[in-house]
Motif scaffolding. Sequence first.
Motif, PDB file in Angstrom:
ATOM      1  N   PHE A   1      10.032   2.664  -0.128  1.00 20.10           N
ATOM      2  CA  PHE A   1       9.633   3.913   0.522  1.00 20.10           C
ATOM      3  C   PHE A   1      10.355   5.127  -0.058  1.00 20.10           C
ATOM      4  CE2 PHE A   1       7.278   1.347   3.468  1.00 20.10           C
ATOM      5  CZ  PHE A   1       6.202   2.166   3.750  1.00 20.10           C
ATOM      6  N   LYS A   2      11.547   4.943  -0.600  1.00 20.32           N
ATOM      7  CA  LYS A   2      12.192   6.044  -1.327  1.00 20.32           C
ATOM      8  C   LYS A   2      11.347   6.423  -2.545  1.00 20.32           C
ATOM      9  CE  LYS A   2      17.007   5.110  -0.125  1.00 20.32           C
ATOM     10  NZ  LYS A   2      18.310   4.611  -0.610  1.00 20.32           N
ATOM     11  N   GLN A   3      10.835   5.415  -3.242  1.00 20.18           N
ATOM     12  CA  GLN A   3       9.978   5.661  -4.399  1.00 20.18           C
ATOM     13  C   GLN A   3       8.669   6.322  -3.984  1.00 20.18           C
ATOM     14  OE1 GLN A   3       9.693   1.680  -6.033  1.00 20.18           O
ATOM     15  NE2 GLN A   3      11.244   2.139  -7.575  1.00 20.18           N
ATOM     16  N   ILE A   4       8.097   5.866  -2.880  1.00 18.25           N
ATOM     17  CA  ILE A   4       6.823   6.420  -2.400  1.00 18.25           C
ATOM     18  C   ILE A   4       6.977   7.895  -2.054  1.00 18.25           C
ATOM     19  CG2 ILE A   4       5.193   6.350  -0.445  1.00 18.25           C
ATOM     20  CD1 ILE A   4       4.754   4.272  -2.725  1.00 18.25           C
ATOM     21  N   LYS A   5       8.074   8.250  -1.433  1.00 21.04           N
ATOM     22  CA  LYS A   5       8.316   9.661  -1.090  1.00 21.04           C
ATOM     23  C   LYS A   5       8.297  10.528  -2.341  1.00 21.04           C
ATOM     24  CE  LYS A   5      11.101   8.801   3.010  1.00 21.04           C
ATOM     25  NZ  LYS A   5      12.443   8.883   3.599  1.00 21.04           N
ATOM     26  N   ALA A   6       8.811   9.991  -3.430  1.00 22.65           N
ATOM     27  CA  ALA A   6       8.904  10.758  -4.675  1.00 22.65           C
ATOM     28  C   ALA A   6       7.612  10.738  -5.491  1.00 22.65           C
ATOM     29  CB  ALA A   6      10.049  10.213  -5.527  1.00 22.65           C
ATOM     30  N   THR A   7       6.872   9.644  -5.422  1.00 23.46           N
ATOM     31  CA  THR A   7       5.732   9.487  -6.331  1.00 23.46           C
ATOM     32  C   THR A   7       4.359   9.562  -5.677  1.00 23.46           C
ATOM     33  OG1 THR A   7       5.774   7.070  -6.126  1.00 23.46           O
ATOM     34  CG2 THR A   7       7.089   8.044  -7.911  1.00 23.46           C
ATOM     35  N   SER A   8       4.278   9.309  -4.382  1.00 17.74           N
ATOM     36  CA  SER A   8       2.975   9.250  -3.704  1.00 17.74           C
ATOM     37  C   SER A   8       3.025   9.982  -2.367  1.00 17.74           C
ATOM     38  CB  SER A   8       2.564   7.795  -3.484  1.00 17.74           C
ATOM     39  OG  SER A   8       2.468   7.100  -4.693  1.00 17.74           O
ATOM     40  N   PRO A   9       3.199  11.288  -2.394  1.00 16.04           N
ATOM     41  CA  PRO A   9       3.374  12.025  -1.143  1.00 16.04           C
ATOM     42  C   PRO A   9       2.138  12.065  -0.245  1.00 16.04           C
ATOM     43  CG  PRO A   9       3.161  13.539  -2.978  1.00 16.04           C
ATOM     44  CD  PRO A   9       3.238  12.159  -3.565  1.00 16.04           C
ATOM     45  N   GLY A  10       0.994  11.623  -0.738  1.00 20.84           N
ATOM     46  CA  GLY A  10      -0.230  11.686   0.060  1.00 20.84           C
ATOM     47  C   GLY A  10      -0.574  10.410   0.807  1.00 20.84           C
ATOM     48  N   VAL A  11       0.313   9.417   0.795  1.00 17.78           N
ATOM     49  CA  VAL A  11       0.003   8.145   1.447  1.00 17.78           C
ATOM     50  C   VAL A  11      -0.249   8.382   2.941  1.00 17.78           C
ATOM     51  CG1 VAL A  11       0.919   5.894   2.088  1.00 17.78           C
ATOM     52  CG2 VAL A  11       1.225   6.724  -0.230  1.00 17.78           C
ATOM     53  N   ASN A  12      -1.380   7.855   3.428  1.00 22.73           N
ATOM     54  CA  ASN A  12      -1.733   8.063   4.827  1.00 22.73           C
ATOM     55  C   ASN A  12      -2.285   6.808   5.510  1.00 22.73           C
ATOM     56  OD1 ASN A  12      -4.219   7.982   3.596  1.00 22.73           O
ATOM     57  ND2 ASN A  12      -4.720  10.121   3.986  1.00 22.73           N
ATOM     58  N   ALA A  13      -2.142   5.664   4.860  1.00 23.27           N
ATOM     59  CA  ALA A  13      -2.613   4.413   5.462  1.00 23.27           C
ATOM     60  C   ALA A  13      -1.771   3.253   4.949  1.00 23.27           C
ATOM     61  CB  ALA A  13      -4.084   4.181   5.139  1.00 23.27           C
ATOM     62  N   LEU A  14      -1.634   2.245   5.792  1.00 18.78           N
ATOM     63  CA  LEU A  14      -0.883   1.041   5.459  1.00 18.78           C
ATOM     64  C   LEU A  14      -1.667  -0.172   5.930  1.00 18.78           C
ATOM     65  CD1 LEU A  14       1.674  -0.706   4.793  1.00 18.78           C
ATOM     66  CD2 LEU A  14       2.522  -0.084   7.079  1.00 18.78           C
ATOM     67  N   VAL A  15      -1.837  -1.146   5.040  1.00 15.95           N
ATOM     68  CA  VAL A  15      -2.414  -2.435   5.414  1.00 15.95           C
ATOM     69  C   VAL A  15      -1.326  -3.486   5.239  1.00 15.95           C
ATOM     70  CG1 VAL A  15      -4.178  -4.176   4.958  1.00 15.95           C
ATOM     71  CG2 VAL A  15      -4.730  -1.743   4.699  1.00 15.95           C
ATOM     72  N   ASN A  16      -0.812  -3.976   6.369  1.00 15.53           N
ATOM     73  CA  ASN A  16       0.168  -5.062   6.362  1.00 15.53           C
ATOM     74  C   ASN A  16      -0.601  -6.368   6.228  1.00 15.53           C
ATOM     75  OD1 ASN A  16       2.796  -3.868   6.703  1.00 15.53           O
ATOM     76  ND2 ASN A  16       2.185  -3.313   8.787  1.00 15.53           N
ATOM     77  N   ASN A  17      -0.724  -6.826   5.008  1.00 18.43           N
ATOM     78  CA  ASN A  17      -1.507  -8.021   4.714  1.00 18.43           C
ATOM     79  C   ASN A  17      -0.640  -9.176   4.222  1.00 18.43           C
ATOM     80  OD1 ASN A  17      -4.022  -9.555   3.795  1.00 18.43           O
ATOM     81  ND2 ASN A  17      -2.931  -9.248   1.887  1.00 18.43           N
ATOM     82  N   ALA A  18       0.545  -8.904   3.704  1.00 24.91           N
ATOM     83  CA  ALA A  18       1.381  -9.963   3.133  1.00 24.91           C
ATOM     84  C   ALA A  18       1.681 -11.036   4.178  1.00 24.91           C
ATOM     85  CB  ALA A  18       2.692  -9.377   2.608  1.00 24.91           C
ATOM     86  N   GLY A  19       1.573 -12.268   3.753  1.00 28.91           N
ATOM     87  CA  GLY A  19       1.874 -13.372   4.649  1.00 28.91           C
ATOM     88  C   GLY A  19       1.939 -14.678   3.886  1.00 28.91           C
ATOM     89  N   ILE A  20       2.587 -15.639   4.507  1.00 28.93           N
ATOM     90  CA  ILE A  20       2.665 -16.967   3.909  1.00 28.93           C
ATOM     91  C   ILE A  20       2.233 -18.009   4.929  1.00 28.93           C
ATOM     92  CG2 ILE A  20       4.446 -16.388   2.226  1.00 28.93           C
ATOM     93  CD1 ILE A  20       6.486 -17.792   4.070  1.00 28.93           C
ATOM     94  N   TYR A  21       1.710 -19.081   4.416  1.00 27.82           N
ATOM     95  CA  TYR A  21       1.335 -20.251   5.212  1.00 27.82           C
ATOM     96  C   TYR A  21       1.788 -21.454   4.406  1.00 27.82           C
ATOM     97  CZ  TYR A  21      -1.629 -23.848   7.308  1.00 27.82           C
ATOM     98  OH  TYR A  21      -2.092 -24.993   7.907  1.00 27.82           O
ATOM     99  N   LEU A  22       2.533 -22.320   5.018  1.00 28.19           N
ATOM    100  CA  LEU A  22       3.129 -23.437   4.282  1.00 28.19           C
ATOM    101  C   LEU A  22       2.208 -24.639   4.132  1.00 28.19           C
ATOM    102  CD1 LEU A  22       6.754 -23.260   5.717  1.00 28.19           C
ATOM    103  CD2 LEU A  22       5.781 -22.123   3.699  1.00 28.19           C
ATOM    104  N   ALA A  23       1.017 -24.580   4.692  1.00 23.74           N
ATOM    105  CA  ALA A  23       0.010 -25.638   4.539  1.00 23.74           C
ATOM    106  C   ALA A  23       0.555 -27.015   4.887  1.00 23.74           C
ATOM    107  CB  ALA A  23      -0.565 -25.625   3.124  1.00 23.74           C
TER     108      ALA A  23
END
Length: 150
Positions: free
Chosen positions: A70-92
């Motif tokens: 998020f420090k990088q995002i503040k510097a490089t992508s100031p227009g971010v206005n949405a977040l998709v929390n998709n990361a996940g794991i399933y151990l099968a």
Amino acid sequence: MLSKVHVIVTGAGAGIGKEIVTSCLSERAHVVACDISEDSLNELKASYSTNKLSTYTVDVADYDSVKDFFKQIKATSPGVNALVNNAGIYLAQNLLTYSEEEINKVLDVNVKGAVYFSQFFGKYLIEKDAYGTIVNMSSVWYGSCKDSFL
């Protein structure tokens, strides 16, 4: 059309996350793709010839990694206005066989990762006095209840 949307997608290197990136790009959104796998992100980046896609290697389960992102995002992508929390794991494997370490890993990625990203994204929006959207996702193929839990 999503041309004014600047979205962060976690777990973007494969599966559903990759499809979310594809869909957002097809709608002309700007996408910040995050994944723990740098190789997957490199393949994703190579699939598109657009300046609307940027990639970052981030471990969603690591608080400091998310903080640095998020420090990088503040510097490089100031227009971010949405977040998709998709990361996940399933151990099968059968839930009853999970070790304490495996349970902790699943919780770290699937729960803490979404909380960390939501927390930092919320702070980011508040600092900008801006509105945004957070989408939390989860999925798993589970077969029958008997196969999954017994």
